[in-house]
Design an enzyme around this catalytic site. Structure first.
Site, short mmCIF file in Angstrom:
data_model
loop_
_atom_site.label_atom_id
_atom_site.label_comp_id
_atom_site.label_asym_id
_atom_site.label_seq_id
_atom_site.Cartn_x
_atom_site.Cartn_y
_atom_site.Cartn_z
N GLU A 153 40.21 54.23 -7.99
CA GLU A 153 39.62 52.93 -7.67
C GLU A 153 38.19 52.53 -7.84
O GLU A 153 37.33 51.72 -8.15
CB GLU A 153 39.63 51.90 -5.95
CG GLU A 153 39.22 50.85 -6.00
CD GLU A 153 39.53 49.95 -6.88
OE1 GLU A 153 41.32 49.67 -6.94
OE2 GLU A 153 39.08 49.14 -7.67
N VAL A 173 35.11 52.06 -10.86
CA VAL A 173 34.19 51.13 -11.21
C VAL A 173 33.84 50.48 -10.87
O VAL A 173 35.06 49.85 -9.38
CB VAL A 173 35.56 50.67 -12.35
CG1 VAL A 173 35.06 49.27 -13.24
CG2 VAL A 173 36.11 51.72 -13.04
N GLY A 212 32.09 50.58 -7.99
CA GLY A 212 32.15 50.87 -6.53
C GLY A 212 32.80 50.66 -5.42
O GLY A 212 33.90 50.84 -5.28
N ILE A 261 33.77 46.96 -5.27
CA ILE A 261 34.50 45.71 -5.40
C ILE A 261 36.00 46.60 -5.30
O ILE A 261 36.35 47.18 -6.54
CB ILE A 261 33.84 45.80 -6.42
CG1 ILE A 261 33.03 45.59 -6.72
CG2 ILE A 261 34.67 44.09 -7.02
CD1 ILE A 261 32.39 44.76 -8.31
N GLY A 318 15.31 54.57 -6.30
CA GLY A 318 15.91 55.40 -5.91
C GLY A 318 17.92 54.31 -6.77
O GLY A 318 18.71 55.35 -6.44
N LYS A 320 33.29 53.34 -17.88
CA LYS A 320 33.86 52.45 -17.03
C LYS A 320 34.85 51.13 -17.77
O LYS A 320 35.88 50.58 -17.50
CB LYS A 320 33.13 51.44 -16.45
CG LYS A 320 32.61 52.59 -15.25
CD LYS A 320 30.99 51.63 -14.47
CE LYS A 320 30.07 52.83 -13.32
NZ LYS A 320 29.03 52.48 -12.56
N GLY A 375 26.35 53.01 -4.19
CA GLY A 375 25.63 53.28 -2.71
C GLY A 375 26.64 53.96 -1.85
O GLY A 375 28.12 53.62 -2.58
#
Ligand code: HSE
Length: 399
Positions: free
Chosen positions: A124, A127, A129, A131, A182, A200, A297
């Site tokens: 999961e 792609v 992050g 979501i 960053g 992705k 993140g």
């Protein structure tokens, strides 16, 4: 107690360990069992970490430990992630990953082994992050006739484009800003050349078509050629430029690509700004569905990884494994892709442009001429540009 091992103790690995520890009450309730992080594999030691005593350097310790139920691979890159994944699956362990490179390159093989071994392979976080998008595509919308899955799949490039649109900054300046914050890597090529988004869309495309198109067969353009003049021109006609991954499923076959597109200000994807990602699925009878959130993140990615773990724990290894095979069967030649195009040329005037391109909308004329064509085949646009022989400054498709 469910024992897991984390491969890679970087940003994502650290985020996964933190989420499991800090949200132990929530994950225990949802997963129906406690979770013990038994090993963390990394080349480095982390003497000051609360997980220092779990760090190992030899993957075989993990593969040969019958207590390990699930391996969480968050190391990135194709190797040794590929070898460790195969070994873990063959050892009867579930594998979860956030590593889009390894899924895009070898996902078909991993899923076949998982099926054979009666274990789960989940990805999961690879792609979008944090979501939740792959699981809903597999479990909730697959019964529709999907005609397209498209999305803003890379936060760094979306941040750069947002900056160019909001502040009139140039590409280089916006990239530097993304690096200082960053978002972009010191070597930002995978983001700005479209490679990350290409991996992705390969994964998303595989979920809706069953075909994992090799990334080298996906037409991929990045955002390095986008200039201030293009941003100004598109704003003048109410369009925004977004780097999109698109997999279009039509009568003639599948078009799959990554490229910058100009899209109307009023469309949902055009409103996605900064480092955010969004994936839009179009199908019949569901219509348009959009998934939106943080695409990268530590916290967001860990949420998706641990979400996969929860599903494995709840399902008792009865995973609804998607089937995908590496194939180009039914994949259309990009030269046959038809779209309106924004073109900026130097050294020609409106008359010559109209002679070759027919009815066009001229956006500006001066040192260079910028115009929008009618919908045309890629191959035909290339031929017309060749015939015109003008200096090509920019070319972006419309959606
Ligand atoms: N570099 C990626 C991005 C990270 O900017 O979206 C997540 O894949």
């Amino acid at each position: 107690m469910t024992n897991v091992a984390i491969l890679g103790f970087g940003v994502v690995g650290g985020g996964v360990a933190r989420l499991i520890t800090e949200n132990m009450k929530e994950v225990t309730r949802l997963g129906g069992d406690g979770i013990n992080i038994k090993y963390i594999l990394d080349l480095r030691d982390f003497p000051n970490s609360p997980f220092a005593d779990r760090v190992v350097h030899d993957f075989d310790i993990i593969a040969s430990d019958p207590e390990i139920d699930t391996v969480i691979e968050v190391m990135g890159g194709s190797h040794p992630a590929y070898e460790y994944t195969v070994k873990a699956l063959r050892a009867g362990k579930n594998v979860i990953t956030s590593n889009k490179e390894v899924v895009a390159n070898f996902g078909d093989e991993f899923m076949a082994i998982a099926e054979e071994m009666g274990v789960c392979y989940r990805f999961e976080a690879s792609v979008g992050g944090g979501i939740p998008v792959l699981s809903p595509i597999i479990n909730c919308v697959g019964q529709n006739k999907i005609t397209e899955v498209r999305g803003i799949l890379n936060g760094t490039t979306n941040y750069i484009l947002t900056k160019m649109f909001s502040f009139g900054d140039g590409f280089e300046e916006s990239l530097r800003d993304a690096q200082e914050r960053g978002y972009a890597e010191r070597n930002p090529d995978a983001d700005i050349l479209g490679t990350d988004a290409c991996r992705k869309i390969a994964i998303l495309g595989a979920l809706v078509t069953g075909k994992l198109v090799p990334t080298e067969n996906i037409h991929t353009e990045g955002i390095t050629g986008i200039r201030k003049q293009d941003v100004e021109a598109s704003a003048r006609v109410g369009l925004k430029i977004k780097l999109l991954g698109r997999c279009i499923i039509g009568e003639s076959g599948v078009f799959i690509m990554v490229a910058p597109f100009m899209l109307p200000d009023s469309t949902p994807l055009s409103t996605v700004s900064g480092v955010y990602n969004a994936v839009e699925v179009v199908g019949e009878p569901i219509g348009n569905v959009m998934f939106y959130g943080q695409g990268a993140g530590a916290g967001a990615t860990a949420s998706a990884v641990v979400g996969d773990l929860m599903q494995i724990m709840r399902s008792g290894r009865n995973c609804a494994q998607p089937i995908m095979v590496k194939s180009l069967d039914g994949v259309c030649d990009f030269d046959d892709f038809k779209a309106q195009q924004y073109i900026a040329l130097g050294g020609v005037g409106a008359e010559q442009v109209r002679e070759v391109f027919g009815n066009v909308q001229i956006i500006s004329e001066g040192e260079e001429i910028a115009f929008i064509t009618q919908a045309m085949r890629e191959g035909d646009v290339k031929k017309k540009l060749g015939a015109l022989g003008a200096e090509l400054k920019s070319r972006i498709r419309l959606i």
